[in-house]
Design a protein around this motif. Sequence first.
Motif, PDB file in Angstrom:
ATOM      1  N   GLY A  85       0.810  -1.215   0.000  1.00 17.42           N
ATOM      2  CA  GLY A  85       0.000   0.000   0.000  1.00 17.42           C
ATOM      3  C   GLY A  85       0.836   1.253   0.000  1.00 17.42           C
ATOM      4  N   SER A  86       1.881   1.266   0.815  1.00 15.16           N
ATOM      5  CA  SER A  86       2.771   2.429   0.889  1.00 15.16           C
ATOM      6  C   SER A  86       3.490   2.660  -0.433  1.00 15.16           C
ATOM      7  CB  SER A  86       3.787   2.232   2.015  1.00 15.16           C
ATOM      8  OG  SER A  86       3.157   2.218   3.273  1.00 15.16           O
ATOM      9  N   LEU A  87       3.968   1.580  -1.027  1.00 18.33           N
ATOM     10  CA  LEU A  87       4.659   1.687  -2.311  1.00 18.33           C
ATOM     11  C   LEU A  87       3.734   2.222  -3.397  1.00 18.33           C
ATOM     12  CD1 LEU A  87       6.564  -1.726  -2.243  1.00 18.33           C
ATOM     13  CD2 LEU A  87       7.640   0.525  -2.159  1.00 18.33           C
ATOM     14  N   LEU A  88       2.489   1.734  -3.415  1.00 17.12           N
ATOM     15  CA  LEU A  88       1.538   2.143  -4.452  1.00 17.12           C
ATOM     16  C   LEU A  88       1.233   3.638  -4.370  1.00 17.12           C
ATOM     17  CD1 LEU A  88      -0.978  -0.847  -4.430  1.00 17.12           C
ATOM     18  CD2 LEU A  88       0.550  -0.190  -6.294  1.00 17.12           C
ATOM     19  N   VAL A  89       1.129   4.172  -3.158  1.00 17.06           N
ATOM     20  CA  VAL A  89       0.870   5.606  -2.996  1.00 17.06           C
ATOM     21  C   VAL A  89       2.025   6.410  -3.610  1.00 17.06           C
ATOM     22  CG1 VAL A  89       0.593   7.493  -1.352  1.00 17.06           C
ATOM     23  CG2 VAL A  89      -0.580   5.330  -0.959  1.00 17.06           C
ATOM     24  N   THR A 317      18.469   3.306 -18.215  1.00 19.03           N
ATOM     25  CA  THR A 317      17.205   2.762 -17.730  1.00 19.03           C
ATOM     26  C   THR A 317      16.093   3.793 -17.863  1.00 19.03           C
ATOM     27  OG1 THR A 317      18.369   1.394 -16.106  1.00 19.03           O
ATOM     28  CG2 THR A 317      16.017   1.741 -15.743  1.00 19.03           C
ATOM     29  N   ARG A 318      14.965   3.367 -18.439  1.00 15.98           N
ATOM     30  CA  ARG A 318      13.769   4.198 -18.540  1.00 15.98           C
ATOM     31  C   ARG A 318      12.563   3.302 -18.231  1.00 15.98           C
ATOM     32  NH1 ARG A 318      17.757   6.759 -19.158  1.00 15.98           N
ATOM     33  NH2 ARG A 318      18.205   8.378 -20.692  1.00 15.98           N
ATOM     34  N   HIS A 319      11.545   3.851 -17.591  1.00 17.68           N
ATOM     35  CA  HIS A 319      10.355   3.071 -17.277  1.00 17.68           C
ATOM     36  C   HIS A 319       9.111   3.737 -17.853  1.00 17.68           C
ATOM     37  CE1 HIS A 319      12.757   1.244 -13.749  1.00 17.68           C
ATOM     38  NE2 HIS A 319      12.637   0.356 -14.705  1.00 17.68           N
ATOM     39  N   GLY A 320       8.140   2.911 -18.173  1.00 20.24           N
ATOM     40  CA  GLY A 320       6.874   3.404 -18.702  1.00 20.24           C
ATOM     41  C   GLY A 320       5.835   3.530 -17.605  1.00 20.24           C
ATOM     42  N   TRP A 321       4.649   3.975 -18.020  1.00 19.98           N
ATOM     43  CA  TRP A 321       3.580   4.212 -17.047  1.00 19.98           C
ATOM     44  C   TRP A 321       2.981   2.911 -16.511  1.00 19.98           C
ATOM     45  CZ3 TRP A 321       4.879   8.730 -16.019  1.00 19.98           C
ATOM     46  CH2 TRP A 321       5.146   9.690 -17.005  1.00 19.98           C
ATOM     47  N   ASP A 322       3.348   1.780 -17.112  1.00 16.49           N
ATOM     48  CA  ASP A 322       2.815   0.489 -16.648  1.00 16.49           C
ATOM     49  C   ASP A 322       3.663  -0.118 -15.525  1.00 16.49           C
ATOM     50  OD1 ASP A 322       5.000   0.091 -18.284  1.00 16.49           O
ATOM     51  OD2 ASP A 322       4.231  -1.761 -19.174  1.00 16.49           O
ATOM     52  N   LEU A 323       4.738   0.564 -15.116  1.00 14.01           N
ATOM     53  CA  LEU A 323       5.585   0.046 -14.032  1.00 14.01           C
ATOM     54  C   LEU A 323       4.769  -0.078 -12.748  1.00 14.01           C
ATOM     55  CD1 LEU A 323       8.742  -0.515 -13.392  1.00 14.01           C
ATOM     56  CD2 LEU A 323       8.550   1.620 -12.116  1.00 14.01           C
ATOM     57  N   ASN A 324       4.918  -1.189 -12.060  1.00 15.37           N
ATOM     58  CA  ASN A 324       4.138  -1.415 -10.840  1.00 15.37           C
ATOM     59  C   ASN A 324       5.038  -1.552  -9.625  1.00 15.37           C
ATOM     60  OD1 ASN A 324       1.841  -1.710  -9.324  1.00 15.37           O
ATOM     61  ND2 ASN A 324       1.115  -3.542 -10.391  1.00 15.37           N
ATOM     62  N   ASN A 328       7.922  -7.567  -2.769  1.00 16.25           N
ATOM     63  CA  ASN A 328       9.012  -8.511  -2.464  1.00 16.25           C
ATOM     64  C   ASN A 328      10.121  -8.436  -3.512  1.00 16.25           C
ATOM     65  OD1 ASN A 328       7.524  -9.590  -4.539  1.00 16.25           O
ATOM     66  ND2 ASN A 328       7.539 -11.689  -3.775  1.00 16.25           N
ATOM     67  N   LEU A 329      10.347  -7.268  -4.061  1.00 18.60           N
ATOM     68  CA  LEU A 329      11.372  -7.067  -5.088  1.00 18.60           C
ATOM     69  C   LEU A 329      12.746  -7.496  -4.556  1.00 18.60           C
ATOM     70  CD1 LEU A 329      11.804  -5.860  -7.955  1.00 18.60           C
ATOM     71  CD2 LEU A 329      12.332  -3.690  -6.831  1.00 18.60           C
ATOM     72  N   LYS A 330      13.476  -8.246  -5.367  1.00 15.32           N
ATOM     73  CA  LYS A 330      14.797  -8.750  -4.966  1.00 15.32           C
ATOM     74  C   LYS A 330      15.906  -7.893  -5.588  1.00 15.32           C
ATOM     75  CE  LYS A 330      12.694 -12.312  -3.109  1.00 15.32           C
ATOM     76  NZ  LYS A 330      12.492 -12.376  -1.652  1.00 15.32           N
ATOM     77  N   LEU A 331      17.100  -8.104  -5.088  1.00 13.92           N
ATOM     78  CA  LEU A 331      18.285  -7.450  -5.658  1.00 13.92           C
ATOM     79  C   LEU A 331      19.433  -8.447  -5.694  1.00 13.92           C
ATOM     80  CD1 LEU A 331      19.862  -4.926  -6.639  1.00 13.92           C
ATOM     81  CD2 LEU A 331      20.431  -4.485  -4.253  1.00 13.92           C
ATOM     82  N   GLY A 332      19.879  -8.772  -6.909  1.00  8.39           N
ATOM     83  CA  GLY A 332      21.067  -9.608  -7.082  1.00  8.39           C
ATOM     84  C   GLY A 332      20.998 -10.965  -6.421  1.00  8.39           C
TER      85      GLY A 332
END
Length: 334
Positions: A85-89, A317-324, A328-332
């Motif tokens: 919820g916090s991320l979406l805001v 790196t560029r992102h579009g409006w569909d980025l969500n 639980n996003l990971k890194l490496g």
Amino acid sequence: MLCLGIESSCDETALAVVRDGVLLDAVLASQADIHALFGGVVPELASREHYRYLGTLFDQLMQRLDLRPSDLDVVAVSRGPGLLGSLLVGVAFAKALALGCGARFLGVNHLHAHLLAAGLENELRFPALGLLVSGGHTHIYRMESPSRCIVLGKTLDDAAGEAFDKVGKILGLAYPGGKLMDALARQGRADARLFPRPYLDNDNLDFSFSGLKSAVLNYINKAHMTGEEIRVPDLVASFQNAVVEALVSRAVLAAKEYGYDKLAIAGGVASNSALRAAMQEACDKAHIRFYHPSPIFCTDNAAMIGCAAYYEYKKGTRHGWDLNAIPNLKLGER
């Protein structure tokens, strides 16, 4: 490149303006007092507070820097990991702002941004090792470049910051317990025999803190049953000492194993005074350069989001409006 960084992954609402990787100014609204009433972060409340603060903080920051929204080249936001919820805001606000002022839009990995925070005040040279220690993560990374990080070790159960908060709750301390425990430990005397050193009898680079947390609970329960007096500062100092030893020993082992002479710490627990002092001493002995951001850049902040976005933008790196948002996003991950 003028970049607005937005951080709303948990319970801190933060914005910062970064020019070519250099921080110009930042604003932050903490929700700590609200969540302290419940002994931990309440996701729904956190989301509502982000919604309430973001617009006001943005106006305040633009006014302080005498900037217009159209001056921004990039609007970057933490897209995860964190509370959904916090991320979406934050993501929704960043998209609307970027669209409205004609800026590029970028989503940033929150963990990646934490690791790069070590370079906000001193130039961080690569390759380097990164130790990320927070309430949700305890990871060791090989940082091959500003945009490439590979996990070498991570916690198998509780994160170090989570262990601090849980032990603080057991002791009846106010939330969040980490800062209070750091202050209490300075008043106590650590006893190395009191608690086990977690998960050090192996040759990998992983961590485990749930057993240490259980050992503290068992010690307290036994003391209550036998009528033994517990001196809280000594207990906290002993617990903190065990956590710090585990973190320092693994970090230095990783540096020696991979032949790295630079080590950066990041995350909320990286502001712990005992950890910083012990890591500095260990790095000095091992001839490793130690990078430690100021405490304000260890906890969640928007300057690190802007800094990470600068490197990502340079990389293309560029992102579009569909980025969500991805909680639980990971890194490496290996």
